[in-house]
Design a protein around this motif. Structure first.
Motif, PDB file in Angstrom:
ATOM      1  N   VAL A  98       0.848  -1.189   0.000  1.00 40.09           N
ATOM      2  CA  VAL A  98       0.000   0.000   0.000  1.00 40.09           C
ATOM      3  C   VAL A  98       0.885   1.240   0.000  1.00 40.09           C
ATOM      4  CG1 VAL A  98      -1.709   1.339   1.292  1.00 40.09           C
ATOM      5  CG2 VAL A  98      -1.887  -1.153   1.199  1.00 40.09           C
ATOM      6  N   TYR A  99       0.576   2.185  -0.887  1.00 40.08           N
ATOM      7  CA  TYR A  99       1.206   3.506  -0.902  1.00 40.08           C
ATOM      8  C   TYR A  99       0.140   4.544  -0.536  1.00 40.08           C
ATOM      9  CZ  TYR A  99       5.065   1.452  -3.642  1.00 40.08           C
ATOM     10  OH  TYR A  99       6.124   0.689  -4.074  1.00 40.08           O
ATOM     11  N   VAL A 100       0.508   5.503   0.306  1.00 42.19           N
ATOM     12  CA  VAL A 100      -0.439   6.539   0.715  1.00 42.19           C
ATOM     13  C   VAL A 100       0.330   7.784   1.149  1.00 42.19           C
ATOM     14  CG1 VAL A 100      -0.553   5.850   3.162  1.00 42.19           C
ATOM     15  CG2 VAL A 100      -2.580   6.907   2.047  1.00 42.19           C
ATOM     16  N   HIS A 101      -0.395   8.892   1.289  1.00 44.94           N
ATOM     17  CA  HIS A 101       0.204  10.150   1.741  1.00 44.94           C
ATOM     18  C   HIS A 101       1.009   9.984   3.035  1.00 44.94           C
ATOM     19  CE1 HIS A 101      -2.066  12.793  -0.990  1.00 44.94           C
ATOM     20  NE2 HIS A 101      -3.108  12.014  -0.787  1.00 44.94           N
ATOM     21  N   ALA A 102       2.016  10.827   3.201  1.00 53.35           N
ATOM     22  CA  ALA A 102       2.678  10.955   4.494  1.00 53.35           C
ATOM     23  C   ALA A 102       1.724  11.634   5.472  1.00 53.35           C
ATOM     24  CB  ALA A 102       3.963  11.762   4.356  1.00 53.35           C
ATOM     25  N   PRO A 103       1.740  11.247   6.728  1.00 49.06           N
ATOM     26  CA  PRO A 103       0.773  11.807   7.691  1.00 49.06           C
ATOM     27  C   PRO A 103       1.016  13.260   8.064  1.00 49.06           C
ATOM     28  CG  PRO A 103       2.285  10.296   8.784  1.00 49.06           C
ATOM     29  CD  PRO A 103       2.555  10.172   7.315  1.00 49.06           C
ATOM     30  N   ASP A 104       2.276  13.722   7.993  1.00 47.51           N
ATOM     31  CA  ASP A 104       2.585  15.108   8.357  1.00 47.51           C
ATOM     32  C   ASP A 104       2.432  15.983   7.122  1.00 47.51           C
ATOM     33  OD1 ASP A 104       3.292  14.690  11.117  1.00 47.51           O
ATOM     34  OD2 ASP A 104       5.106  13.713  10.386  1.00 47.51           O
ATOM     35  N   ASP A 105       1.257  16.608   6.999  1.00 50.11           N
ATOM     36  CA  ASP A 105       0.924  17.335   5.783  1.00 50.11           C
ATOM     37  C   ASP A 105       0.006  18.499   6.140  1.00 50.11           C
ATOM     38  OD1 ASP A 105       0.975  16.356   2.549  1.00 50.11           O
ATOM     39  OD2 ASP A 105      -0.530  17.841   3.084  1.00 50.11           O
ATOM     40  N   SER A 106       0.175  19.612   5.431  1.00 52.97           N
ATOM     41  CA  SER A 106      -0.630  20.792   5.731  1.00 52.97           C
ATOM     42  C   SER A 106      -2.024  20.734   5.118  1.00 52.97           C
ATOM     43  CB  SER A 106       0.086  22.062   5.249  1.00 52.97           C
ATOM     44  OG  SER A 106       0.281  22.029   3.851  1.00 52.97           O
ATOM     45  N   HIS A 107      -2.278  19.770   4.230  1.00 56.17           N
ATOM     46  CA  HIS A 107      -3.615  19.634   3.650  1.00 56.17           C
ATOM     47  C   HIS A 107      -4.417  18.632   4.475  1.00 56.17           C
ATOM     48  CE1 HIS A 107      -6.948  19.232   0.923  1.00 56.17           C
ATOM     49  NE2 HIS A 107      -6.391  20.054   0.047  1.00 56.17           N
ATOM     50  N   ARG A 125       1.359  -5.977   5.303  1.00 55.27           N
ATOM     51  CA  ARG A 125       2.757  -6.059   5.728  1.00 55.27           C
ATOM     52  C   ARG A 125       3.646  -4.947   5.163  1.00 55.27           C
ATOM     53  NH1 ARG A 125       4.953 -11.837   4.484  1.00 55.27           N
ATOM     54  NH2 ARG A 125       4.044 -11.343   2.454  1.00 55.27           N
ATOM     55  N   ARG A 126       3.200  -4.291   4.078  1.00 58.10           N
ATOM     56  CA  ARG A 126       4.015  -3.214   3.500  1.00 58.10           C
ATOM     57  C   ARG A 126       3.137  -1.988   3.284  1.00 58.10           C
ATOM     58  NH1 ARG A 126       5.466  -7.759   0.392  1.00 58.10           N
ATOM     59  NH2 ARG A 126       7.554  -8.556   0.811  1.00 58.10           N
ATOM     60  N   VAL A 127       3.366  -0.965   4.083  1.00 57.40           N
ATOM     61  CA  VAL A 127       2.658   0.303   3.962  1.00 57.40           C
ATOM     62  C   VAL A 127       3.711   1.401   3.849  1.00 57.40           C
ATOM     63  CG1 VAL A 127       1.031   1.919   5.016  1.00 57.40           C
ATOM     64  CG2 VAL A 127       0.715  -0.562   5.322  1.00 57.40           C
ATOM     65  N   LEU A 128       3.696   2.114   2.735  1.00 59.27           N
ATOM     66  CA  LEU A 128       4.713   3.125   2.454  1.00 59.27           C
ATOM     67  C   LEU A 128       4.053   4.483   2.238  1.00 59.27           C
ATOM     68  CD1 LEU A 128       6.859   1.007  -0.017  1.00 59.27           C
ATOM     69  CD2 LEU A 128       7.502   1.675   2.301  1.00 59.27           C
ATOM     70  N   HIS A 129       4.600   5.507   2.900  1.00 57.70           N
ATOM     71  CA  HIS A 129       4.073   6.863   2.791  1.00 57.70           C
ATOM     72  C   HIS A 129       4.890   7.660   1.779  1.00 57.70           C
ATOM     73  CE1 HIS A 129       1.378   6.417   6.229  1.00 57.70           C
ATOM     74  NE2 HIS A 129       2.371   5.822   6.866  1.00 57.70           N
ATOM     75  N   TYR A 130       4.192   8.308   0.853  1.00 61.55           N
ATOM     76  CA  TYR A 130       4.869   9.129  -0.146  1.00 61.55           C
ATOM     77  C   TYR A 130       4.744  10.613   0.187  1.00 61.55           C
ATOM     78  CZ  TYR A 130       0.134   9.427  -2.273  1.00 61.55           C
ATOM     79  OH  TYR A 130      -1.209   9.607  -2.503  1.00 61.55           O
ATOM     80  N   ARG A 131       5.610  11.387  -0.421  1.00 65.02           N
ATOM     81  CA  ARG A 131       5.649  12.827  -0.193  1.00 65.02           C
ATOM     82  C   ARG A 131       4.733  13.557  -1.161  1.00 65.02           C
ATOM     83  NH1 ARG A 131       8.221  17.054  -2.537  1.00 65.02           N
ATOM     84  NH2 ARG A 131       8.845  18.825  -1.226  1.00 65.02           N
ATOM     85  N   SER A 132       4.024  14.552  -0.660  1.00 63.13           N
ATOM     86  CA  SER A 132       3.241  15.482  -1.481  1.00 63.13           C
ATOM     87  C   SER A 132       3.886  16.864  -1.401  1.00 63.13           C
ATOM     88  CB  SER A 132       1.797  15.564  -0.974  1.00 63.13           C
ATOM     89  OG  SER A 132       1.148  14.317  -1.093  1.00 63.13           O
ATOM     90  N   PRO A 133       3.576  17.761  -2.329  1.00 61.09           N
ATOM     91  CA  PRO A 133       4.127  19.115  -2.235  1.00 61.09           C
ATOM     92  C   PRO A 133       3.767  19.811  -0.933  1.00 61.09           C
ATOM     93  CG  PRO A 133       3.249  18.732  -4.429  1.00 61.09           C
ATOM     94  CD  PRO A 133       2.855  17.545  -3.605  1.00 61.09           C
ATOM     95  N   SER A 134       2.669  19.412  -0.292  1.00 62.09           N
ATOM     96  CA  SER A 134       2.250  20.037   0.967  1.00 62.09           C
ATOM     97  C   SER A 134       2.713  19.272   2.203  1.00 62.09           C
ATOM     98  CB  SER A 134       0.719  20.174   1.003  1.00 62.09           C
ATOM     99  OG  SER A 134       0.092  18.932   0.743  1.00 62.09           O
ATOM    100  N   THR A 135       3.533  18.236   2.015  1.00 63.74           N
ATOM    101  CA  THR A 135       4.062  17.493   3.159  1.00 63.74           C
ATOM    102  C   THR A 135       4.976  18.397   3.977  1.00 63.74           C
ATOM    103  OG1 THR A 135       3.937  15.394   1.968  1.00 63.74           O
ATOM    104  CG2 THR A 135       5.424  15.492   3.854  1.00 63.74           C
ATOM    105  N   THR A 136       4.836  18.342   5.295  1.00 67.89           N
ATOM    106  CA  THR A 136       5.601  19.244   6.159  1.00 67.89           C
ATOM    107  C   THR A 136       6.840  18.591   6.762  1.00 67.89           C
ATOM    108  OG1 THR A 136       4.130  18.654   7.997  1.00 67.89           O
ATOM    109  CG2 THR A 136       3.588  20.649   6.747  1.00 67.89           C
TER     110      THR A 136
END
Length: 226
Positions: A98-107, A125-136
């Motif tokens: 699973v890929y999903v947003h990073a939790p620390d984000d201004s949106h 078993r595999r959860v990966l957070h990706y970066r968004s332009p609004s990730t803090t």
């Protein structure tokens, strides 16, 4: 062994920005890839119908299946309904990555989708957070080499014409520079970076090497010992 991948994003173009190169790499490896876009991007630039068409074209460009969540842009909550939405996608795809947003984000939508997905994927078993332009805050430790797939990522992003024309965050030069930056961190040419929420490394035995390759390995080991 092939994998089933689910990438979750709050808005059209979020997934392509955050992990489009990795998804292209998964498809090249023969993995099944599904993109769950939680909202229609109603609050962003461009008409909703147009944004849906752009997202469908981008998914087609990456050869991925697209699922719509049909929630409202800027009104997503990490509640039972959103968790159930992600759970249904996980059940439908039988995803093991699973890929999903990073939790620390201004949106707020990004934060809500990240939290809901972490809950829904609590047994994955595999959860990966990706970066968004609004990730803090983003401190990656997992990287995917996308040197062979950067063009496909950029092609998918170009399908989101309404965003490319109105947002510097989707500028192809910025996207390529980010990939080069993370590539330098990963000691490759271009990379996408991820923060693991959970990452189980499967160390199953590799296929047996052909006899000619085994001999080459013996030669190299002998040379190293000498």
């Amino acid at each position: 062994m092939t994998r089933s991948v689910l990438a979750v994003g709050a808005h059209p173009d979020d997934i392509e920005l955050g992990c489009g190169g990795a998804l292209a790499a998964h498809r090249a490896a023969g993995d099944a890839v599904t993109m769950l876009v939680v909202t229609g991007g109603q609050s962003g630039p461009g008409a909703t119908a147009g944004r849906r068409a752009e997202a469908e074209a981008a998914a087609c460009s990456l050869d991925c299946l697209l699922i719509w969540g049909n929630l409202v842009d800027c009104a997503v909550n990490a509640d039972a309904a959103t968790i159930a939405l992600v759970e249904r996608a996980l059940e439908q795809t039988r995803a093991d990555v699973v890929y999903v947003h990073a939790p620390d984000d201004s949106h707020q939508d990004h934060r809500a989708v990240a939290a809901a997905t972490v809950s829904a994927a609590r047994h994955i078993r595999r959860v990966l957070h990706y970066r968004s332009p609004s990730t803090t805050r983003f401190e990656p430790s997992v990287y995917v080499d996308i040197a062979a797939h950067l063009d496909r990522k950029l092609d998918a992003l170009s399908c989101h014409r309404s965003q490319v024309e109105s947002s510097a965050m989707v500028d192809p030069e910025v996207v390529a520079a980010s990939a080069r930056h993370f590539g330098a961190q990963a000691r490759v040419r271009y990379a996408e970076a991820f923060v693991p929420g959970r990452f189980v490394w499967d160390l199953a035995p590799l296929p047996v090497l052909p006899d000619d390759l085994v001999g080459a390995g013996d030669y190299l080991m002998t040379r190293a010992a000498a």
